[in-house]
Design an enzyme around this catalytic site. Structure first.
Site, PDB file in Angstrom:
ATOM      1  N   GLY A 126       2.696  -0.873   3.950  1.00  4.36           N
ATOM      2  CA  GLY A 126       2.309  -1.650   2.985  1.00  4.36           C
ATOM      3  C   GLY A 126       2.391  -3.127   3.295  1.00  4.36           C
ATOM      4  O   GLY A 126       3.281  -3.515   3.931  1.00  4.36           O
ATOM      5  N   SER A 155       0.912  -1.163  -0.039  1.00  7.64           N
ATOM      6  CA  SER A 155      -0.103   0.162   0.187  1.00  7.64           C
ATOM      7  C   SER A 155       0.850   1.390   0.168  1.00  7.64           C
ATOM      8  O   SER A 155       0.390   2.345  -0.093  1.00  7.64           O
ATOM      9  CB  SER A 155      -0.924  -0.004   1.164  1.00  7.64           C
ATOM     10  OG  SER A 155      -2.034  -1.069   0.859  1.00  7.64           O
ATOM     11  N   TYR A 187     -10.837   2.200   5.621  1.00 17.22           N
ATOM     12  CA  TYR A 187      -9.838   1.642   4.681  1.00 17.22           C
ATOM     13  C   TYR A 187     -10.200   0.526   3.712  1.00 17.22           C
ATOM     14  O   TYR A 187     -10.921  -0.255   3.954  1.00 17.22           O
ATOM     15  CB  TYR A 187      -8.414   1.014   5.505  1.00 17.22           C
ATOM     16  CG  TYR A 187      -7.456   1.034   4.370  1.00 17.22           C
ATOM     17  CD1 TYR A 187      -6.279   2.018   4.524  1.00 17.22           C
ATOM     18  CD2 TYR A 187      -7.226  -0.049   3.576  1.00 17.22           C
ATOM     19  CE1 TYR A 187      -5.143   1.788   3.763  1.00 17.22           C
ATOM     20  CE2 TYR A 187      -5.897   0.095   2.774  1.00 17.22           C
ATOM     21  CZ  TYR A 187      -4.837   0.758   3.060  1.00 17.22           C
ATOM     22  OH  TYR A 187      -3.970   0.773   2.213  1.00 17.22           O
ATOM     23  N   SER A 188     -10.117   0.778   2.280  1.00 16.99           N
ATOM     24  CA  SER A 188     -10.954   0.233   1.259  1.00 16.99           C
ATOM     25  C   SER A 188      -9.551   0.130   0.074  1.00 16.99           C
ATOM     26  O   SER A 188      -9.725   1.249  -0.608  1.00 16.99           O
ATOM     27  CB  SER A 188     -12.085   0.495   0.768  1.00 16.99           C
ATOM     28  OG  SER A 188     -12.667  -0.280  -0.116  1.00 16.99           O
ATOM     29  N   ASN A 189      -9.288  -0.984  -0.261  1.00 19.29           N
ATOM     30  CA  ASN A 189      -8.436  -0.900  -1.752  1.00 19.29           C
ATOM     31  C   ASN A 189      -9.147  -0.370  -2.659  1.00 19.29           C
ATOM     32  O   ASN A 189      -8.599   0.056  -3.583  1.00 19.29           O
ATOM     33  CB  ASN A 189      -7.718  -2.453  -1.761  1.00 19.29           C
ATOM     34  CG  ASN A 189      -6.778  -2.547  -0.439  1.00 19.29           C
ATOM     35  OD1 ASN A 189      -5.588  -1.973  -0.711  1.00 19.29           O
ATOM     36  ND2 ASN A 189      -6.985  -3.265   0.544  1.00 19.29           N
TER      37      ASN A 189
END
Length: 357
Positions: free
Chosen positions: A312, A80, A174-176
């Protein structure tokens, strides 16, 4: 992708050789790095900077069952921290009036209502995280998908098939999915893929020659430590090669501790963005939060210091890159985890000592 893989109850995996030491560490950091590896990893490498002093350290091994040292200049999947590169790119496009931070995402994706570009960047969109729709180790389906190519649209649609986790702007979640969408929006706005734009606007100008956006290429080029994921029987499986389209714009990039330090220095030093946008990057999406527009921060209690950067998780590699606001102290680190414990729990004391010791 940022979320750590939860592996509960795994016994310690006694496959790691004794730590291998590099040059003398400042503030007695080597024992701390050794403890990180003893507790949570196979190997680690770190780049610690304090003014003009630089320490590049390592501990553990590059490959289970060997005594091969972790390369001090090794490359790894940065997970990330990719988001910080992409957020910088989006803000550059905003500076050029190619898009606005408060543009509705429905401008490009009509099915997504009420969400803005800003809310994608700061994870307040409420969009479901695609990570939770995908198999993860030790599920058998995860290993079967190792070399599968995922398209951004396929991943986005998997996420959108699930209800939102909240109203846009309501809370940090939090969202990819947010960054998969941003990668696609960059291409729609600029006519070039986000990968090409990152290469042209960030990697080449900063001479980040060890950093790449691999797309579907499964290999890590150059020197690197092997990375692992847990098997169903709790042993470790080499997962160094894999199709990084699984991460896409949310986490696919490869880099080194040196290049990450150079990138964070350029970003926080004002080389990549005008001051007003860098200030917005440091503004939390919700009151009291610790995440802005693709940039995170930690408040270190020991020395009452705030450090900016990101971390990340790319399955077999976990990374951290943070700097004080004045750039005087900086730490970039990668760990190849062994999944016996939450690596954040053992990394926090090391980072605290590196910055405050």
């Amino acid at each position: 992708m940022r979320r750590r893989i939860a592996v509960v109850g795994m016994a310690a995996i006694a496959l790691i050789a004794a730590p291998l030491r590099a040059e003398a560490a400042p503030n007695d950091l080597q024992p701390g790095l050794d403890e990180v590896v003893r507790t949570a990893g196979v190997g680690a490498q770190v780049d610690v900077r304090d003014g003009n002093r630089v320490w590049r350290g390592r501990s553990g091994v590059a490959e289970v069952g060997t005594t091969r040292p972790v390369p001090l200049n090794g490359r790894f999947r940065i997970g990330s921290i990719t988001k910080t590169f992409l957020a910088t790119l989006v803000l550059q496009l905003a500076a050029e009036k190619r898009l606005k931070l408060d543009d509705p995402v429905s401008k490009w994706y009509p099915e997504i209502e009420g969400v803005t570009v800003r809310q994608l960047l700061n994870h307040t969109s409420g969009l479901y995280d695609v990570l939770y729709t995908l198999p993860r180790p030790p599920q058998p389906e995860f290993y079967a998908n190792r070399y599968r190519t995922w398209t951004a649209d396929e991943l986005i649609q998997r996420a959108l098939a699930n209800p939102p986790t909240g109203e846009p702007g309501e809370k940090y979640n939090y969202s990819n999915t947010n960054y998969l969408l941003l990668g696609e929006i960059v291409e729609k706005v600029s006519g070039r893929s986000y990968a090409r734009q990152i290469e042209r606007r960030i990697l080449k100008p900063l001479k980040l020659e060890q950093t790449s956006v691999p797309g579907t290429k499964p290999w890590i080029p150059g020197p690197h430590a092997q990375g692992y994921v847990p098997n169903p029987d709790r042993t470790l499986r080499d997962f160094t090669t894999m199709n990084p389209s699984l991460f896409g714009a949310a986490g696919e990039m490869i880099s080194t501790t040196h290049d990450l330090d150079r990138f964070m220095t350029a970003l926080l030093g004002g080389e990549l963005l005008p001051p007003y946008l860098l200030a917005q990057m440091k503004t939390p999406g919700i009151e009291g939060g610790h995440y802005g527009l693709g940039l995170a921060w930690r408040d270190l209690e020991t020395c009452k210091m705030r450090v900016y950067g990101n971390d990340g998780d790319a399955l077999a590699y976990q990374s951290w890159s943070f700097s004080t606001e004045d750039l005087h102290k900086r730490v970039s680190l990668v760990l190849t985890p062994n999944f016996t414990t939450d690596s954040d729990d053992v990394l926090d004391p090391f980072l605290d000592k590196a910055f405050c010791g």
